[in-house]
Design a protein around this motif. Structure first.
Motif, short mmCIF file in Angstrom:
data_model
loop_
_atom_site.label_atom_id
_atom_site.label_comp_id
_atom_site.label_asym_id
_atom_site.label_seq_id
_atom_site.Cartn_x
_atom_site.Cartn_y
_atom_site.Cartn_z
N GLY A 89 -24.86 -8.92 -80.02
CA GLY A 89 -25.24 -7.51 -80.02
C GLY A 89 -25.67 -7.08 -81.40
N ASN A 90 -26.38 -5.97 -81.45
CA ASN A 90 -26.93 -5.51 -82.72
C ASN A 90 -26.02 -4.52 -83.43
OD1 ASN A 90 -29.22 -7.03 -82.31
ND2 ASN A 90 -30.26 -5.40 -81.19
N ASP A 91 -25.22 -3.75 -82.70
CA ASP A 91 -24.40 -2.72 -83.32
C ASP A 91 -23.07 -3.32 -83.74
OD1 ASP A 91 -23.21 -0.46 -84.22
OD2 ASP A 91 -23.28 0.62 -82.33
N ARG A 92 -22.97 -3.71 -84.99
CA ARG A 92 -21.78 -4.41 -85.46
C ARG A 92 -20.63 -3.48 -85.83
NH1 ARG A 92 -24.25 -9.52 -88.64
NH2 ARG A 92 -22.74 -10.64 -87.43
N TYR A 93 -20.94 -2.18 -85.99
CA TYR A 93 -19.91 -1.24 -86.45
C TYR A 93 -19.75 -0.02 -85.55
CZ TYR A 93 -20.47 -4.03 -90.64
OH TYR A 93 -20.54 -5.08 -91.51
N GLY A 94 -20.47 0.06 -84.45
CA GLY A 94 -20.45 1.22 -83.58
C GLY A 94 -19.09 1.51 -82.96
N HIS A 95 -18.20 0.55 -82.96
CA HIS A 95 -16.86 0.72 -82.38
C HIS A 95 -16.00 1.63 -83.25
CE1 HIS A 95 -15.80 -2.11 -85.48
NE2 HIS A 95 -16.68 -2.96 -84.98
N GLN A 96 -16.37 1.82 -84.52
CA GLN A 96 -15.68 2.71 -85.47
C GLN A 96 -14.27 2.24 -85.85
OE1 GLN A 96 -17.36 4.91 -87.08
NE2 GLN A 96 -19.15 4.65 -85.77
N VAL A 97 -14.02 0.94 -85.74
CA VAL A 97 -12.70 0.40 -86.10
C VAL A 97 -12.72 0.00 -87.58
CG1 VAL A 97 -11.02 -1.45 -85.67
CG2 VAL A 97 -12.23 -0.36 -83.76
N TRP A 98 -11.65 0.38 -88.26
CA TRP A 98 -11.46 0.09 -89.68
C TRP A 98 -10.14 -0.64 -89.85
CZ3 TRP A 98 -14.43 2.31 -93.89
CH2 TRP A 98 -15.54 3.05 -93.45
N ALA A 99 -9.99 -1.30 -91.00
CA ALA A 99 -8.74 -1.99 -91.31
C ALA A 99 -8.30 -1.66 -92.72
CB ALA A 99 -8.90 -3.49 -91.15
N HIS A 100 -7.04 -1.28 -92.85
CA HIS A 100 -6.40 -1.17 -94.17
C HIS A 100 -5.96 -2.58 -94.53
CE1 HIS A 100 -5.53 2.99 -95.58
NE2 HIS A 100 -5.95 3.27 -94.37
N GLY A 101 -6.44 -3.09 -95.64
CA GLY A 101 -6.06 -4.43 -96.07
C GLY A 101 -4.93 -4.38 -97.07
N ILE A 102 -3.89 -5.09 -96.78
CA ILE A 102 -2.75 -5.20 -97.68
C ILE A 102 -2.88 -6.55 -98.36
CG2 ILE A 102 -0.24 -5.13 -97.86
CD1 ILE A 102 -1.57 -2.51 -96.79
N ARG A 103 -3.10 -6.56 -99.66
CA ARG A 103 -3.53 -7.75 -100.39
C ARG A 103 -2.43 -8.47 -101.16
NH1 ARG A 103 -8.35 -8.78 -98.52
NH2 ARG A 103 -9.56 -6.92 -98.21
N PHE A 104 -1.28 -8.59 -100.61
CA PHE A 104 -0.24 -9.40 -101.24
C PHE A 104 0.41 -10.21 -100.15
CE2 PHE A 104 2.24 -6.01 -99.61
CZ PHE A 104 1.54 -4.87 -99.95
N SER A 105 1.14 -11.22 -100.53
CA SER A 105 1.65 -12.17 -99.55
C SER A 105 2.95 -11.68 -98.92
CB SER A 105 1.86 -13.51 -100.24
OG SER A 105 2.11 -14.51 -99.29
N PRO A 106 3.06 -11.73 -97.61
CA PRO A 106 2.02 -12.09 -96.66
C PRO A 106 1.06 -10.92 -96.44
CG PRO A 106 4.02 -11.56 -95.47
CD PRO A 106 4.33 -11.43 -96.94
N GLN A 107 -0.21 -11.23 -96.29
CA GLN A 107 -1.22 -10.20 -96.12
C GLN A 107 -1.23 -9.69 -94.68
OE1 GLN A 107 -5.13 -10.95 -97.56
NE2 GLN A 107 -4.41 -12.08 -99.34
N PHE A 108 -1.44 -8.39 -94.54
CA PHE A 108 -1.56 -7.76 -93.23
C PHE A 108 -2.82 -6.92 -93.19
CE2 PHE A 108 2.87 -8.75 -92.67
CZ PHE A 108 3.01 -8.88 -91.30
N ARG A 109 -3.32 -6.69 -91.99
CA ARG A 109 -4.39 -5.74 -91.76
C ARG A 109 -3.85 -4.74 -90.74
NH1 ARG A 109 -5.38 -8.17 -95.46
NH2 ARG A 109 -7.28 -9.23 -96.08
N PHE A 110 -4.04 -3.47 -91.05
CA PHE A 110 -3.62 -2.38 -90.16
C PHE A 110 -4.89 -1.76 -89.59
CE2 PHE A 110 -0.10 -3.17 -92.92
CZ PHE A 110 1.01 -2.93 -92.14
N PHE A 111 -5.06 -1.88 -88.28
CA PHE A 111 -6.30 -1.49 -87.62
C PHE A 111 -6.20 -0.09 -87.03
CE2 PHE A 111 -6.20 -6.08 -87.57
CZ PHE A 111 -7.51 -6.43 -87.90
N GLY A 112 -7.31 0.63 -87.09
CA GLY A 112 -7.35 1.96 -86.50
C GLY A 112 -8.71 2.59 -86.68
#
Length: 181
Positions: A89-112
């Motif tokens: 598909g062409n619309d790679r961002y139309g879903h409007q989902v973002w991730a908060h990236g936590i950059r220390f070990s262990p790393q997590f992504r919080f989606f919303g």
């Protein structure tokens, strides 16, 4: 019903499904942004453990969320970034989902998703290790967020913008995968 009215109902009462992240301010600081997250995620974040290392990285998550809410500068390459849908598909961002990236070990992504400028609602979390092992989990999280939006905000359009500043004030655009118009 408006997104704001629905959000208020989701955050209130003894059986509230979502809670507002309790930003910790010092002196004359003010809350510039908001995070709303599932009650169970907040319970997980606040749950004491017998592992000092685990307590330390949970505390670091709280610090990062607190910094976001206090309005510290956000970089869309590292702190909060749009999740790219790499399926056909062409619309790679139309879903409007973002991730908060936590950059220390262990790393997590919080989606919303953003409810409006400077107000992020989290729906799920995933360890970066799991995402690296199974790249399809990125799409699972995109789909989960979409289902959560439809379930909790029926009939409401997803918030969208054409510039990073439409989503986050005091942010620096550095992610070359999407361009500002």
């Amino acid at each position: 019903m408006s997104t704001a009215t629905i959000l208020q109902a989701l955050e209130e009462g003894p059986e509230a499904r979502f809670v507002r992240f309790p930003v910790r301010l010092r002196g004359k600081e003010k809350e510039h942004r908001k995070i709303t997250l599932p009650s169970k995620m907040m319970d997980w974040l606040n749950e004491p453990t017998s592992d000092a290392k685990r307590d330390a990285w949970k505390a670091a998550i709280v610090v990062q969320f607190n910094n976001f809410c206090r309005g510290e500068k956000v970089y869309d390459c590292t702190d909060v970034k749009r999740v790219e849908d790499r399926r056909d598909g062409n619309d790679r961002y139309g879903h409007q989902v973002w991730a908060h990236g936590i950059r220390f070990s262990p790393q997590f992504r919080f989606f919303g998703m953003f409810l409006w400028t400077d107000h992020f609602i989290m729906f799920s979390k995933q360890s970066r290790a799991n995402l690296d092992k199974t790249p399809a989990l990125w799409h699972t999280e995109i789909d989960r967020c979409g289902r959560m939006w439809v379930h909790h905000f029926p009939g409401c359009l997803k918030f969208s913008g054409s510039r990073l500043s439409h989503y986050i004030s005091h942010a620096e655009h550095c992610d070359a995968r999407w361009t500002e118009h």
